[in-house]
Design an enzyme around this catalytic site. Structure first.
Site, PDB file in Angstrom:
ATOM      1  N   ARG A  37      35.832  36.214  42.061  1.00  0.00           N
ATOM      2  CA  ARG A  37      35.989  37.302  41.096  1.00  0.00           C
ATOM      3  C   ARG A  37      35.890  38.629  41.839  1.00  0.00           C
ATOM      4  NH1 ARG A  37      31.528  39.983  37.435  1.00  0.00           N
ATOM      5  NH2 ARG A  37      32.874  41.485  36.399  1.00  0.00           N
ATOM      6  N   HIS A  53      35.693  47.923  36.872  1.00  0.00           N
ATOM      7  CA  HIS A  53      34.292  47.762  37.273  1.00  0.00           C
ATOM      8  C   HIS A  53      33.809  49.140  37.751  1.00  0.00           C
ATOM      9  CE1 HIS A  53      31.210  44.593  38.696  1.00  0.00           C
ATOM     10  NE2 HIS A  53      30.634  45.765  38.858  1.00  0.00           N
ATOM     11  N   GLU A  86      30.770  45.045  31.986  1.00  0.00           N
ATOM     12  CA  GLU A  86      29.563  45.700  31.479  1.00  0.00           C
ATOM     13  C   GLU A  86      29.833  47.069  30.858  1.00  0.00           C
ATOM     14  OE1 GLU A  86      26.522  45.750  34.488  1.00  0.00           O
ATOM     15  OE2 GLU A  86      26.708  43.634  34.941  1.00  0.00           O
ATOM     16  N   ASN A 108      26.930  38.577  32.360  1.00  0.00           N
ATOM     17  CA  ASN A 108      26.193  38.900  33.576  1.00  0.00           C
ATOM     18  C   ASN A 108      24.722  38.858  33.207  1.00  0.00           C
ATOM     19  OD1 ASN A 108      28.663  39.354  34.680  1.00  0.00           O
ATOM     20  ND2 ASN A 108      28.417  41.562  34.946  1.00  0.00           N
ATOM     21  N   TYR A 150      20.702  38.721  34.561  1.00  0.00           N
ATOM     22  CA  TYR A 150      19.759  38.901  35.672  1.00  0.00           C
ATOM     23  C   TYR A 150      18.299  38.684  35.274  1.00  0.00           C
ATOM     24  CZ  TYR A 150      23.630  40.616  38.376  1.00  0.00           C
ATOM     25  OH  TYR A 150      24.825  40.685  39.047  1.00  0.00           O
ATOM     26  N   GLU A 183      28.241  36.858  36.509  1.00  0.00           N
ATOM     27  CA  GLU A 183      27.305  37.340  37.539  1.00  0.00           C
ATOM     28  C   GLU A 183      25.930  36.767  37.264  1.00  0.00           C
ATOM     29  OE1 GLU A 183      26.964  41.605  38.056  1.00  0.00           O
ATOM     30  OE2 GLU A 183      29.142  41.859  37.911  1.00  0.00           O
TER      31      GLU A 183
END
Ligand code: IFM
Length: 446
Positions: free
Chosen positions: A79, A123, A168, A294, A296, A353
């Protein structure tokens, strides 16, 4: 003999991800236009240590070697994002053939190695010329994005079959236009709300254009989603956690599935939101082929505000944290995956991600030993597997990141890579986590 406890479905997509501004460098070569991140990082005080993406990982010049590295890692998919100002230096109008050619060669190189390209169209590196005309808060940006999406998908759509419109949008809108920590560094909640709306509208308008140019492709969007947990059972903390959930998660998820903006947040923001025009929310809720998440960390939320100026409840991270200060909490990934499927009904989910920053050093043996990152990946993959077992359609996983790179306002101080980058020599070294990930891909489990 090794005991294999986790086995992924046969066609599971194993990948890694990067983004143009974070790795390419060559910020002003071959007709490339200035981006908001060029402008922002060149201004003193915006990025830690005065770092910029001018050179980054020099991927623009080293892409052929980087492809070999990707192959060596055994990745099935890669990606990456296309830089809007590299292909349309002014954002619209004149096309840079050199810019298009760079991505075209990259795609051909990947396909030759049997690696599936996943392209993110946006992005965060908006052409500065478009910011000068108002950026995401100005409605004209929607047509500009569609022009850009049309161009890239027309040129690459015969070979690229997986498209992500935006990465995002919460970060683009709120971190860029409300908190001011990212380019363009503004501090206005009204601008952020307008930006968020135009991002969603741009996405909705671009999806059918990409589908037309790239028949048979899968088109989706990637959100940063963070489960919010109240710090205590108090009504105040629970209300605060619900607010942050509305702010970060529901503000994007709800309109994408046709529920419109969450009413509790509309009331709380108290903005007149005159930027919404009839029909916009129908456009924004065009069905997608997949949602990218994504993930985290989770956030634990306290009711008190960060500051009077920043009208946002405080989130606290404790316990096992990464170099970013983010709590390692794999179970929250499982929880969010369930929510995306059972509550929001997305047909396919990709983890676009997931990864961790830790302090990495080259040891005397010339290797980079990063056991904490291996553990982070293993624990999150366990939860991904658990979700699949529960019937949640998670089809792909992209480690963030392929290699260490420019971590936005933190510059080069945070390393997220599977591959270590020595920024002086531009030497790449596979960390232990890269070797571990390679065996996971080979065995389709661990
Ligand atoms: O580096 C970023 C990436 O660009 C977007 N998602 C989060 C990563 C880590 O902060």
């Amino acid at each position: 003999m090794d005991k294999q406890i986790i086995q992924f479905p046969k066609d599971f997509i194993w990948g890694a991800a990067t983004a143009s501004y974070q790795i390419e460098g060559a910020w002003n070569e071959d007709e490339k236009g200035e981006s908001i991140w060029d402008r922002f990082s060149h201004a003193p005080g915006n990025v830690q240590d005065g770092d910029t993406g001018d050179m980054a990982c020099d991927h623009y010049h080293r892409w052929e070697d980087d492809l070999k590295m990707i192959k060596q890692l055994g990745l099935k998919a890669y990606r990456f994002s296309t830089a809007w100002p590299r292909v349309l230096p002014s954002g619209t109008g004149t096309v840079s053939e050199a810019g298009l050619d760079f991505y075209s060669k990259l795609v051909d190189g990947l396909l030759k190695l049997d690696i599936e390209p996943y392209i993110t169209l946006y992005h965060w590196d908006l052409p500065q010329k478009l910011q000068d005309k108002g950026g995401w808060p100005a409605r004209d940006i929607v047509d500009a994005f569609v022009e850009y999406a049309d161009l890239v998908s027309r040129v690459l759509g015969d070979r690229v079959k997986n498209w992500i419109t935006l990465n995002e949008p919460w970060v683009s809108a709120f971190v860029g236009y409300d908190y001011g920590a990212h380019a363009p560094g503004h501090k206005s909640r009204h601008e952020a709300l307008a930006a968020a709306h135009h991002l969603l509208l741009a996405h909705g308008n671009a999806v059918p254009v990409i589908r037309r140019n790239s028949p048979g492709s899968n088109v989706g969007i990637t959100l940063n989603l963070t489960p919010q947990v109240p710090a205590s059972p108090s009504v105040a903390d629970r209300t605060a956690a619900n607010w942050v959930d509305g702010h970060i998660n529901r503000w994007f998820l709800d309109p994408l599935v046709g529920r419109g903006y969450p009413q509790d947040m509309v009331n709380d923001y108290g903005d007149e939101m005159a930027f919404i025009q009839p029909g916009d929310l129908e456009v924004a809720s065009v069905p997608v082929d997949f949602i990218g998440i994504n993930y985290y960390h989770r956030s634990v939320v306290r009711s008190e505000k960060v500051s009077e100026e920043e009208n946002t409840p405080r989130t606290v991270f404790s316990g096992d944290v990464t170099e970013m200060g983010w709590e390692v909490h794999p179970e929250s990934l499982y929880k969010m995956l369930g929510r995306l499927y059972f509550d929001y009904d997305f047909p396919v989910i990709h983890i676009t991600e997931n990864g961790a920053a830790y302090v990495d050093e080259v040891s005397a043996d010339g290797e980079v030993h990063d056991p904490k990152r291996v553990s982070y990946y293993a624990r999150h993959l366990e939860q991904v597997h658990r979700a699949i077992e529960a019937g949640i359609p998670v089809k792909g996983y992209f480690a963030w990141s392929l290699m260490d790179n420019f971590e936005w306002a933190y510059g080069y101080s945070k390393r997220f890579g599977l591959v270590y980058v020595d920024y002086q020599s531009q030497q790449r070294i596979m960390k232990d986590s890269a070797k571990w990930y390679k065996t996971v891909i080979e065995k389709n489990g661990f």
